[in-house]
Design an enzyme around this catalytic site. Structure first.
Site, PDB file in Angstrom:
ATOM      1  N   SER A  25       0.727  -1.023  -0.120  1.00 29.72           N
ATOM      2  CA  SER A  25      -0.088   0.043  -0.194  1.00 29.72           C
ATOM      3  C   SER A  25       0.852   1.248  -0.164  1.00 29.72           C
ATOM      4  CB  SER A  25      -0.890   0.188   1.289  1.00 29.72           C
ATOM      5  OG  SER A  25      -1.912  -0.983   0.864  1.00 29.72           O
ATOM      6  N   LYS A  74      -8.836  -5.793  11.442  1.00 31.15           N
ATOM      7  CA  LYS A  74      -9.927  -5.187  10.619  1.00 31.15           C
ATOM      8  C   LYS A  74     -11.247  -5.224  11.427  1.00 31.15           C
ATOM      9  CE  LYS A  74      -8.575  -5.920   5.957  1.00 31.15           C
ATOM     10  NZ  LYS A  74      -8.796  -6.438   4.782  1.00 31.15           N
ATOM     11  N   ASP A 111     -13.049  -3.255   0.414  1.00 33.73           N
ATOM     12  CA  ASP A 111     -12.463  -4.445   0.080  1.00 33.73           C
ATOM     13  C   ASP A 111     -13.548  -5.179  -1.106  1.00 33.73           C
ATOM     14  OD1 ASP A 111     -10.109  -4.692   1.239  1.00 33.73           O
ATOM     15  OD2 ASP A 111     -11.039  -5.638   3.103  1.00 33.73           O
ATOM     16  N   GLY A 139     -13.608 -16.999   6.731  1.00 40.26           N
ATOM     17  CA  GLY A 139     -12.869 -16.145   7.595  1.00 40.26           C
ATOM     18  C   GLY A 139     -13.387 -14.633   7.230  1.00 40.26           C
ATOM     19  N   ALA A 141     -12.167 -12.421   5.290  1.00 45.50           N
ATOM     20  CA  ALA A 141     -11.850 -12.251   3.734  1.00 45.50           C
ATOM     21  C   ALA A 141     -13.546 -12.803   3.009  1.00 45.50           C
ATOM     22  CB  ALA A 141     -10.840 -12.739   3.271  1.00 45.50           C
ATOM     23  N   ARG A 162     -13.388 -25.558   4.839  1.00 41.46           N
ATOM     24  CA  ARG A 162     -12.800 -26.771   5.655  1.00 41.46           C
ATOM     25  C   ARG A 162     -13.679 -27.149   6.780  1.00 41.46           C
ATOM     26  NH1 ARG A 162      -6.940 -25.866   7.287  1.00 41.46           N
ATOM     27  NH2 ARG A 162      -7.804 -24.229   8.358  1.00 41.46           N
TER      28      ARG A 162
HETATM   29  P1  ATR Z   1      -9.059 -14.143   6.970  1.00 45.80           P
HETATM   30  O1  ATR Z   1      -9.396 -12.908   7.932  1.00 45.80           O
HETATM   31  O2  ATR Z   1      -7.871 -13.532   5.906  1.00 45.80           O
HETATM   32  O3  ATR Z   1     -10.353 -14.471   6.013  1.00 45.80           O
HETATM   33  P2  ATR Z   1      -9.135 -16.330   8.693  1.00 45.80           P
HETATM   34  O4  ATR Z   1     -10.408 -15.814   9.407  1.00 45.80           O
HETATM   35  O5  ATR Z   1      -8.203 -16.727   9.535  1.00 45.80           O
HETATM   36  O6  ATR Z   1      -8.594 -15.180   7.901  1.00 45.80           O
HETATM   37  O7  ATR Z   1      -9.948 -17.141   7.824  1.00 45.80           O
HETATM   38  C1  ATR Z   1      -9.000 -18.257   6.950  1.00 45.80           C
HETATM   39  C2  ATR Z   1      -9.793 -19.012   6.310  1.00 45.80           C
HETATM   40  O8  ATR Z   1      -8.845 -19.809   5.517  1.00 45.80           O
HETATM   41  C3  ATR Z   1     -10.734 -20.014   6.959  1.00 45.80           C
HETATM   42  O9  ATR Z   1     -12.051 -20.053   6.189  1.00 45.80           O
HETATM   43  C4  ATR Z   1      -9.746 -21.247   7.022  1.00 45.80           C
HETATM   44  O10 ATR Z   1     -10.789 -22.498   7.306  1.00 45.80           O
HETATM   45  P3  ATR Z   1     -11.181 -22.899   8.509  1.00 45.80           P
HETATM   46  O11 ATR Z   1     -12.369 -22.270   9.081  1.00 45.80           O
HETATM   47  O12 ATR Z   1     -11.209 -24.456   8.341  1.00 45.80           O
HETATM   48  O13 ATR Z   1      -9.762 -22.899   9.557  1.00 45.80           O
HETATM   49  C5  ATR Z   1      -9.173 -21.288   5.673  1.00 45.80           C
HETATM   50  N1  ATR Z   1      -7.969 -22.155   5.546  1.00 45.80           N
HETATM   51  C6  ATR Z   1      -6.817 -21.885   6.260  1.00 45.80           C
HETATM   52  N2  ATR Z   1      -5.902 -22.691   5.740  1.00 45.80           N
HETATM   53  C7  ATR Z   1      -6.572 -23.723   5.000  1.00 45.80           C
HETATM   54  C8  ATR Z   1      -6.076 -24.818   3.989  1.00 45.80           C
HETATM   55  N3  ATR Z   1      -5.019 -25.239   4.484  1.00 45.80           N
HETATM   56  N4  ATR Z   1      -7.131 -25.478   3.641  1.00 45.80           N
HETATM   57  C9  ATR Z   1      -8.436 -24.923   3.399  1.00 45.80           C
HETATM   58  N5  ATR Z   1      -8.803 -23.810   3.897  1.00 45.80           N
HETATM   59  C10 ATR Z   1      -7.726 -23.311   4.673  1.00 45.80           C
END
Ligand code: ATR
Length: 292
Positions: A25, A74, A111, A139, A141, A162
């Site tokens: 940024s 955020k 976003d 999550g 995002a 997942r």
């Molecule tokens: P963000 O704020 O960037 O969305 P987050 O809230 O930590 O970050 O969310 C991460 C997301 O990536 C979640 O949906 C997570 O899945 P889980 O809810 O099952 O943990 C997903 N994620 C992270 N690593 C993953 C992987 N190796 N395979 C599939 N999903 C993954």
């Protein structure tokens, strides 16, 4: 044009995150400032993990015009604001805080518009209203993307995660048209989609969950990855190999930055500045440094 020297009237804005060292940024915003000859500057802020609220409280009053907010702040940014835009409310997160002279803070979220603008730029003709969109992840995002697509008139936004319970919770919070699919329902979730968006944090790791059978999606479906390191993630590479159009996370980063620039400095960034090329050069230099 070049930016005037820092003066007593320089407008200060920045980005706050932890870590923020690798944020693109500052590069993007300062390139726009320089091109427009604006007396402004854009700098990084890295408070300790428990110091975000102290930083934001200290900035009340407008010494700093505003902040872009990135991980992991955020959600707390939203909670600290006095006024919250509808789109930030729907996303349950803010990536843009503005500090007003009267001591109040407003929170917005760009976003979602960044996501839609990235589609418009790299997959022209994509219409969020045309059919269901699949989002991988549940999550922050993923929620932001789902809220933005719902606001843009998407008929159905499918969340597949997942951990299925998290997708169900987000779908319940956002309501129609957002629905949750179980992790083992990928074939059904891909049926008839106009786009598949990776909003998990697993872009780089070659995660089994992201080994998407793109051939089950319609030929015209677009794949989008919010991760941009590398620019072509394994997810996007697979989509491309199956003949699908792709949209990358760097484009989303740039497009969410445009309304932020306008909010900070009162004018639109000049589209002739090739911030994408600058960002790609910075990413490549970083990669070379890491390999050296
Ligand atoms: P963000 O704020 O960037 O969305 P987050 O809230 O930590 O970050 O969310 C991460 C997301 O990536 C979640 O949906 C997570 O899945 P889980 O809810 O099952 O943990 C997903 N994620 C992270 N690593 C993953 C992987 N190796 N395979 C599939 N999903 C993954």
């Amino acid at each position: 044009m070049s930016r005037p020297p820092i003066s007593g009237a320089t407008t200060v804005a920045g980005v706050v995150g932890s870590p923020v060292r690798h944020s693109l940024s500052p590069l993007i915003q300062n390139a726009w400032l320089q091109a427009a000859g604006v007396d402004g500057v854009y700098v990084p802020f890295t408070p300790p993990a428990d110091g975000f609220d102290r930083l934001v409280r200290g900035l009340r009053g407008g010494a700093v015009r505003g902040l872009n907010v990135t991980l992991p702040f955020k959600e707390v940014a939203l909670a600290m604001a006095d006024r919250v835009s509808d789109r930030a409310k729907a996303a349950a997160a803010s990536n843009l805080l503005i500090f007003h002279g009267d001591g109040t803070i407003s929170a917005d979220n760009t976003d979602g518009t960044g996501l839609l603008a990235a589609f418009a730029a790299q997959a022209p003709g994509f219409d969020p209203k045309a059919g269901p969109v699949l989002i991988l992840g549940a999550g922050g995002a993923a929620r932001g993307a789902a809220a933005a697509l719902a606001a843009a008139g998407a008929r159905q936004v499918r969340l597949l995660n997942r951990t299925a319970a998290k997708a169900e919770a987000v779908a319940a919070a956002l309501g129609k048209p957002v629905v949750a699919f179980a992790a083992n329902e990928i074939a059904a979730a891909l049926m008839g989609v106009t786009a598949v968006i990776n909003a998990t944090s697993a872009g780089v790791a070659d995660s089994a969950e992201l080994d998407i059978p793109f051939e089950l999606a319609p030929r015209g479906a677009v794949a989008m990855d919010m991760v941009y390191t590398p620019l072509e993630t394994p997810f996007l590479a697979r989509a491309k190999a199956s003949g699908r159009r792709t949209v990358d996370g760097l484009e989303m980063l740039i497009r969410q930055a445009e309304p932020s620039f306008e909010a900070f400095y009162g004018q639109r960034p000049d589209p002739r500045v090739d911030v994408r090329a600058l960002a790609i050069a910075a990413l490549e230099a970083r990669k070379a440094e890491a390999q050296a």
